[in-house]
Design an enzyme around this catalytic site. Structure first.
Site, mmCIF file in Angstrom:
data_model
loop_
_atom_site.group_PDB
_atom_site.id
_atom_site.type_symbol
_atom_site.label_atom_id
_atom_site.label_comp_id
_atom_site.label_asym_id
_atom_site.label_seq_id
_atom_site.Cartn_x
_atom_site.Cartn_y
_atom_site.Cartn_z
ATOM 1 N N CYS A 135 -5.573 -2.436 0.548
ATOM 2 C CA CYS A 135 -6.960 -2.447 -0.284
ATOM 3 C C CYS A 135 -7.588 -3.578 -0.016
ATOM 4 O O CYS A 135 -7.465 -4.648 -0.163
ATOM 5 C CB CYS A 135 -6.205 -2.404 -1.833
ATOM 6 N N ARG A 193 -7.547 8.244 4.775
ATOM 7 C CA ARG A 193 -8.271 7.557 3.869
ATOM 8 C C ARG A 193 -7.870 6.096 3.906
ATOM 9 O O ARG A 193 -8.248 5.429 4.113
ATOM 10 C CB ARG A 193 -8.296 8.296 2.604
ATOM 11 N N ASP A 194 -6.754 5.985 3.193
ATOM 12 C CA ASP A 194 -6.180 4.786 2.749
ATOM 13 C C ASP A 194 -5.719 3.941 4.091
ATOM 14 O O ASP A 194 -5.898 2.857 3.999
ATOM 15 C CB ASP A 194 -4.789 4.956 2.002
ATOM 16 N N HIS A 201 2.625 5.950 -4.914
ATOM 17 C CA HIS A 201 1.718 5.778 -3.786
ATOM 18 C C HIS A 201 2.292 4.362 -3.647
ATOM 19 O O HIS A 201 1.831 3.285 -4.249
ATOM 20 C CB HIS A 201 0.230 5.705 -4.039
ATOM 21 N N ASN A 225 0.932 0.763 3.770
ATOM 22 C CA ASN A 225 1.528 1.684 3.209
ATOM 23 C C ASN A 225 2.856 2.047 3.646
ATOM 24 O O ASN A 225 3.217 1.686 4.748
ATOM 25 C CB ASN A 225 0.701 3.107 3.346
ATOM 26 N N HIS A 241 3.134 0.865 -1.115
ATOM 27 C CA HIS A 241 2.814 -0.126 -0.238
ATOM 28 C C HIS A 241 4.206 -0.901 0.028
ATOM 29 O O HIS A 241 5.258 -0.839 -0.740
ATOM 30 C CB HIS A 241 1.565 -1.125 -0.544
#
Length: 294
Positions: free
Chosen positions: A238, A13-14, A205, A247, A207
């Protein structure tokens, strides 16, 4: 009793949502299969957001039925009731809700105010619970905003209290830009726990713009945070946060915990092979100079 460590790999996903090269469906399926085979029970597999917003992830409805049998801990981002309905139809047991602690980033990321977003998410959470789904929450820009700079702790607390009312199973604080420091991590963990009576397990979460992500992990772990998210090769970012870094790297995160004698259950050799395979796929599907110029 202290919770066991949980690492959720968010590469599908990310990691892929703003990748430079598109990853075809079959390769996404192979990625999820590889992550589970390497030892990840928890994987964020896709985003049920309109493809006009996240064009790299238009195929969640086709992906999830192909991988849902692999683990009971798969999750997808779902911004509203329609996203939850898609998750249910596809066969997922859990959804992730997201809102930003920054008004400017929330407008850029979700195209609405924070208060409007929380109202939508509250309805979405009620619907998901009524269909017996687990609901997780995430606070984007919980440390710094690309438009406003430092985000007040009070904003993060406000979002955490709203998620508590929604009955989320876990709550992630997201360092969207990758500029959080250990001091900020400690400060916000403490504030959120006070505001939510320590009733919700917290996660990070992260980065990694400044190279401080593992220091932040160490600080959070000392403060009994046991949920962490990461992506292969440090991929991700993002699309609606200028300057956002990738990430925290999954392999580095796993190796960090293993070096401390904290068992992850993850096979690093398999991860290395999977990372190389994924990067090769992305490289094969990079836009040509002509496509990039159009």
């Amino acid at each position: 009793m202290t919770e066991a460590l949980v690492i959720t790999d968010v590469t599908p996903r990310d990691g892929l949502q703003d990748a430079s090269g598109f990853v075809p469906l079959e390769d996404k399926i192979a990625l999820v299969e590889g992550l589970v085979s390497a030892g990840f029970a928890h994987v964020e597999v896709t985003s049920f957001v309109h493809p006009l917003r996240i064009p790299m992830l238009p195929d969640g409805d086709q992906l999830v039925p192909r991988v849902a049998h692999l683990s009971k801990h798969l999750v997808a981002l779902a911004p509203n009731i329609k996203g939850v309905e898609r998750a249910i139809t596809a066969g997922l047991p859990a959804v992730m809700l997201v809102a930003s602690a920054s008004e400017s980033h929330n407008q850029a990321n979700l195209n609405r105010s924070r208060q409007d977003t929380l109202a939508i998410l509250s309805e979405t959470a009620r619907y998901a619970h009524s269909r017996e789904l687990l609901v997780h929450g995430a606070i984007s820009a919980a440390f710094e905003c690309p438009f406003e700079g430092w985000v007040p702790v009070a904003n993060v607390v406000e979002m955490a209290q709203a998620y508590r009312e929604m009955g989320v199973t876990t709550l992630n604080l997201a360092d969207t830009l990758g500029t959080a420091t250990p001091k900020m991590v400690k400060e916000r963990i403490h504030a959120v726990r006070e505001a939510t009576d320590s009733s919700i397990p917290l996660g990070l979460h992260l980065h990694d713009r400044q190279g401080w992500a593992l220091a932040n992990v160490a600080m959070a772990y000392e403060w009994d945070v046991r949920h962490f998210e990461s992506a292969l090769g440090g991929l991700g970012g993002c699309p609606y946060a200028p300057g956002a870094a990738g990430n925290v790297d999954t392999e580095k995160l796993v190796a960090f915990f293993e070096a401390q004698g904290i068992t992850t259950g993850v096979d690093l050799d398999k991860l290395a092979i999977l990372r190389r395979q994924l990067l090769n796929v992305i490289a094969r599907h990079l836009p040509t100079p002509e496509e990039g110029a159009s």
